[in-house]
Design a protein around this motif. Structure first.
Motif, PDB file in Angstrom:
ATOM      1  N   ARG A 109      -4.321  34.490  -1.225  1.00  0.00           N
ATOM      2  CA  ARG A 109      -2.980  34.950  -1.587  1.00  0.00           C
ATOM      3  C   ARG A 109      -3.103  36.308  -2.244  1.00  0.00           C
ATOM      4  O   ARG A 109      -4.137  36.645  -2.795  1.00  0.00           O
ATOM      5  N   VAL A 110      -2.037  37.069  -2.193  1.00  0.00           N
ATOM      6  CA  VAL A 110      -2.040  38.385  -2.831  1.00  0.00           C
ATOM      7  C   VAL A 110      -0.783  38.540  -3.677  1.00  0.00           C
ATOM      8  O   VAL A 110       0.315  38.155  -3.261  1.00  0.00           O
ATOM      9  N   VAL A 111      -0.987  39.077  -4.872  1.00  0.00           N
ATOM     10  CA  VAL A 111       0.120  39.283  -5.809  1.00  0.00           C
ATOM     11  C   VAL A 111       1.004  40.417  -5.312  1.00  0.00           C
ATOM     12  O   VAL A 111       0.512  41.418  -4.807  1.00  0.00           O
ATOM     13  N   ASP A 112       2.331  40.263  -5.413  1.00  0.00           N
ATOM     14  CA  ASP A 112       3.220  41.420  -5.272  1.00  0.00           C
ATOM     15  C   ASP A 112       4.314  41.307  -6.326  1.00  0.00           C
ATOM     16  O   ASP A 112       4.324  40.357  -7.125  1.00  0.00           O
ATOM     17  N   ALA A 113       5.246  42.281  -6.322  1.00  0.00           N
ATOM     18  CA  ALA A 113       6.227  42.355  -7.404  1.00  0.00           C
ATOM     19  C   ALA A 113       7.031  41.057  -7.544  1.00  0.00           C
ATOM     20  O   ALA A 113       7.388  40.661  -8.652  1.00  0.00           O
ATOM     21  N   ASN A 114       7.306  40.397  -6.429  1.00  0.00           N
ATOM     22  CA  ASN A 114       8.127  39.184  -6.475  1.00  0.00           C
ATOM     23  C   ASN A 114       7.321  37.902  -6.570  1.00  0.00           C
ATOM     24  O   ASN A 114       7.896  36.832  -6.706  1.00  0.00           O
ATOM     25  N   ASN A 115       6.018  38.016  -6.411  1.00  0.00           N
ATOM     26  CA  ASN A 115       5.179  36.817  -6.336  1.00  0.00           C
ATOM     27  C   ASN A 115       3.963  36.954  -7.256  1.00  0.00           C
ATOM     28  O   ASN A 115       2.862  37.278  -6.787  1.00  0.00           O
ATOM     29  N   PRO A 116       4.167  36.698  -8.555  1.00  0.00           N
ATOM     30  CA  PRO A 116       3.031  36.857  -9.479  1.00  0.00           C
ATOM     31  C   PRO A 116       1.881  35.903  -9.157  1.00  0.00           C
ATOM     32  O   PRO A 116       0.733  36.206  -9.479  1.00  0.00           O
ATOM     33  N   CYS A 117       2.186  34.763  -8.551  1.00  0.00           N
ATOM     34  CA  CYS A 117       1.104  33.850  -8.150  1.00  0.00           C
ATOM     35  C   CYS A 117       0.757  34.027  -6.675  1.00  0.00           C
ATOM     36  O   CYS A 117       0.068  33.188  -6.070  1.00  0.00           O
ATOM     37  N   GLY A 118       1.215  35.105  -6.108  1.00  0.00           N
ATOM     38  CA  GLY A 118       0.761  35.503  -4.781  1.00  0.00           C
ATOM     39  C   GLY A 118       1.563  34.921  -3.642  1.00  0.00           C
ATOM     40  O   GLY A 118       2.266  33.925  -3.771  1.00  0.00           O
ATOM     41  N   ARG A 119       1.476  35.620  -2.509  1.00  0.00           N
ATOM     42  CA  ARG A 119       1.981  35.097  -1.245  1.00  0.00           C
ATOM     43  C   ARG A 119       0.777  35.060  -0.298  1.00  0.00           C
ATOM     44  O   ARG A 119      -0.157  35.855  -0.435  1.00  0.00           O
ATOM     45  N   PRO A 120       0.772  34.139   0.666  1.00  0.00           N
ATOM     46  CA  PRO A 120      -0.382  34.045   1.560  1.00  0.00           C
ATOM     47  C   PRO A 120      -0.603  35.351   2.320  1.00  0.00           C
ATOM     48  O   PRO A 120       0.365  36.035   2.679  1.00  0.00           O
ATOM     49  N   THR A 121      -1.836  35.706   2.527  1.00  0.00           N
ATOM     50  CA  THR A 121      -2.149  36.880   3.341  1.00  0.00           C
ATOM     51  C   THR A 121      -3.269  36.557   4.319  1.00  0.00           C
ATOM     52  O   THR A 121      -4.200  35.818   3.986  1.00  0.00           O
ATOM     53  N   ARG A 122      -3.142  37.091   5.509  1.00  0.00           N
ATOM     54  CA  ARG A 122      -4.251  37.077   6.462  1.00  0.00           C
ATOM     55  C   ARG A 122      -5.433  37.779   5.806  1.00  0.00           C
ATOM     56  O   ARG A 122      -5.255  38.762   5.079  1.00  0.00           O
ATOM     57  N   ALA A 123      -6.640  37.309   6.035  1.00  0.00           N
ATOM     58  CA  ALA A 123      -7.796  37.890   5.346  1.00  0.00           C
ATOM     59  C   ALA A 123      -9.074  37.660   6.128  1.00  0.00           C
ATOM     60  O   ALA A 123      -9.149  36.770   6.977  1.00  0.00           O
ATOM     61  N   MET A 124     -10.057  38.496   5.833  1.00  0.00           N
ATOM     62  CA  MET A 124     -11.408  38.218   6.290  1.00  0.00           C
ATOM     63  C   MET A 124     -12.227  37.738   5.100  1.00  0.00           C
ATOM     64  O   MET A 124     -12.139  38.320   4.018  1.00  0.00           O
ATOM     65  N   LEU A 125     -13.004  36.682   5.314  1.00  0.00           N
ATOM     66  CA  LEU A 125     -13.925  36.196   4.288  1.00  0.00           C
ATOM     67  C   LEU A 125     -15.338  36.330   4.840  1.00  0.00           C
ATOM     68  O   LEU A 125     -15.678  35.709   5.844  1.00  0.00           O
ATOM     69  N   ASP A 126     -16.110  37.182   4.211  1.00  0.00           N
ATOM     70  CA  ASP A 126     -17.510  37.381   4.610  1.00  0.00           C
ATOM     71  C   ASP A 126     -18.325  36.458   3.700  1.00  0.00           C
ATOM     72  O   ASP A 126     -18.384  36.662   2.490  1.00  0.00           O
ATOM     73  N   VAL A 127     -18.892  35.415   4.290  1.00  0.00           N
ATOM     74  CA  VAL A 127     -19.487  34.314   3.515  1.00  0.00           C
ATOM     75  C   VAL A 127     -20.995  34.271   3.748  1.00  0.00           C
ATOM     76  O   VAL A 127     -21.440  34.337   4.902  1.00  0.00           O
ATOM     77  N   TRP A 128     -21.771  34.166   2.685  1.00  0.00           N
ATOM     78  CA  TRP A 128     -23.212  33.975   2.839  1.00  0.00           C
ATOM     79  C   TRP A 128     -23.746  33.164   1.667  1.00  0.00           C
ATOM     80  O   TRP A 128     -23.196  33.221   0.575  1.00  0.00           O
ATOM     81  N   HIS A 129     -24.776  32.383   1.908  1.00  0.00           N
ATOM     82  CA  HIS A 129     -25.364  31.597   0.817  1.00  0.00           C
ATOM     83  C   HIS A 129     -26.762  31.133   1.185  1.00  0.00           C
ATOM     84  O   HIS A 129     -27.201  31.272   2.331  1.00  0.00           O
ATOM     85  N   ALA A 130     -27.450  30.591   0.183  1.00  0.00           N
ATOM     86  CA  ALA A 130     -28.818  30.113   0.382  1.00  0.00           C
ATOM     87  C   ALA A 130     -28.813  28.827   1.202  1.00  0.00           C
ATOM     88  O   ALA A 130     -27.874  28.031   1.120  1.00  0.00           O
ATOM     89  N   ASP A 131     -29.872  28.627   1.935  1.00  0.00           N
ATOM     90  CA  ASP A 131     -30.022  27.379   2.691  1.00  0.00           C
ATOM     91  C   ASP A 131     -30.403  26.248   1.715  1.00  0.00           C
ATOM     92  O   ASP A 131     -30.535  26.481   0.511  1.00  0.00           O
ATOM     93  N   PRO A 132     -30.565  25.024   2.203  1.00  0.00           N
ATOM     94  CA  PRO A 132     -30.825  23.910   1.274  1.00  0.00           C
ATOM     95  C   PRO A 132     -32.106  24.080   0.451  1.00  0.00           C
ATOM     96  O   PRO A 132     -32.248  23.478  -0.612  1.00  0.00           O
TER      97      PRO A 132
END
Ligand SMILES: *[C@@H]1O[C@H](CO)[C@@H](O)[C@H](O)[C@H]1NC(C)=O
Ligand SMILES: *[C@@H]1O[C@H](CO)[C@@H](O)[C@H](O)[C@H]1NC(C)=O
Length: 255
Positions: A109-132
């Motif tokens: 979600r992204v904050v704007d003037a009318n939505n202090p708790c955000g409105r949904p937004t399309r996004a890219m999430l670049d995810v990486w983490h350690a293996d087990p």
């Protein structure tokens, strides 16, 4: 007439299913349907104004930022989640029956003037983490190995989901004796409908409640692993070996 209608509905259903299975295959390098080209053009976004993270916004706090650390690698394969509530869950590390699984979802979600708790937004999430085992794959661009790394692109609802193996706990001798809090790294970039960035990238780490190496016990003292905006309380909805939880990400106003 009715038969024609039924026939067409069946064809429509089948063709939608077919497109989905092509778009949504698990995306490891070389897998069919896996986009390995950088189509997103992140460099084109020109930031304006100061960048803020973890700010009060009405009744909400925007999500805290955390350094990306030494294991980030650009150009990870892309998986399109689309409106992923229909059951497609992209995979980060290859599933392995002998390790604990982690299934996460949430909304960007992204904050704007009318939505202090955000409105949904399309996004890219670049995810990486350690293996087990607590290892990351080779970060050199020449090493083609992108295991446990992927970029996810949401639909306009901002809903993301992923399935993976629970990251292993690892030491970080360069930082001192001890361990990192278990974490998943995510870089989140809001996108327009053409997948062009419309705001700055927030870099964060997702942490999990009850990790004894959080906060002051984390060998990384700059990693903010006690920040409530980064912590998910995982549960076992399906199986004791599968952890699942929800982490919503709130971006500060971007223009
Ligand atoms: C994972 O890292 C450990 C030490 O950190 C090493 O001993 C082990 O060989 C690594 N495993 C793999 C599969 O690379
Ligand atoms: C998101 O994850 C939660 C917790 O695992 C689960 O209860 C919920 O069904 C998931 N939502 C979707 C849309 O997948």
């Amino acid at each position: 007439m009715i038969e024609d209608l039924v026939c067409c509905l069946v064809v429509l259903f089948v063709s939608v299913r077919t497109v989905r299975s092509q778009d949504f295959v698990s995306c490891f390098p070389g897998a069919p349907g896996c986009f390995v080209l950088d189509r997103v053009g992140l460099a084109s976004y020109d930031p304006k104004g100061p960048f803020t993270c973890s700010q009060r916004s009405g009744a909400c706090m925007t999500t805290q930022c955390v350094e990306e650390g030494p294991y980030y690698k650009t150009n990870a394969p892309i998986q399109m989640i689309g409106e992923g509530r229909n059951g497609f869950t992209p995979q980060i590390c290859p599933n392995s029956v002998s390790n604990d699984r982690l299934i996460m979802n949430g909304t960007v979600r992204v904050v704007d003037a009318n939505n202090p708790c955000g409105r949904p937004t399309r996004a890219m999430l670049d995810v990486w983490h350690a293996d087990p085992e607590g290892n990351y794959t080779d970060i050199r661009p020449s090493a083609g190995d992108y295991k446990c790394r992927t970029r996810l692109i949401t639909g306009d609802s901002g809903f993301y989901t992923y399935s993976t193996t629970m990251p292993g706990r690892y030491a970080s001798p360069a930082l001192g004796p001890g361990f990192r809090a278990v974490h998943v790294h995510v870089k989140v970039t809001p996108l327009d409908s053409n997948n062009k960035p419309i705001g700055r990238t927030l870099t964060l780490q997702q942490y999990f409640a009850l990790d004894m190496y959080m906060g002051k016990n984390d060998v990384c003292t700059e990693c903010r692993s006690d920040d409530p905006t980064l912590i998910t309380h995982l549960q076992h909805s399906y199986d004791i070996k599968t952890f699942d939880g929800v982490h919503d990400i709130l971006l500060a106003a971007i223009f």
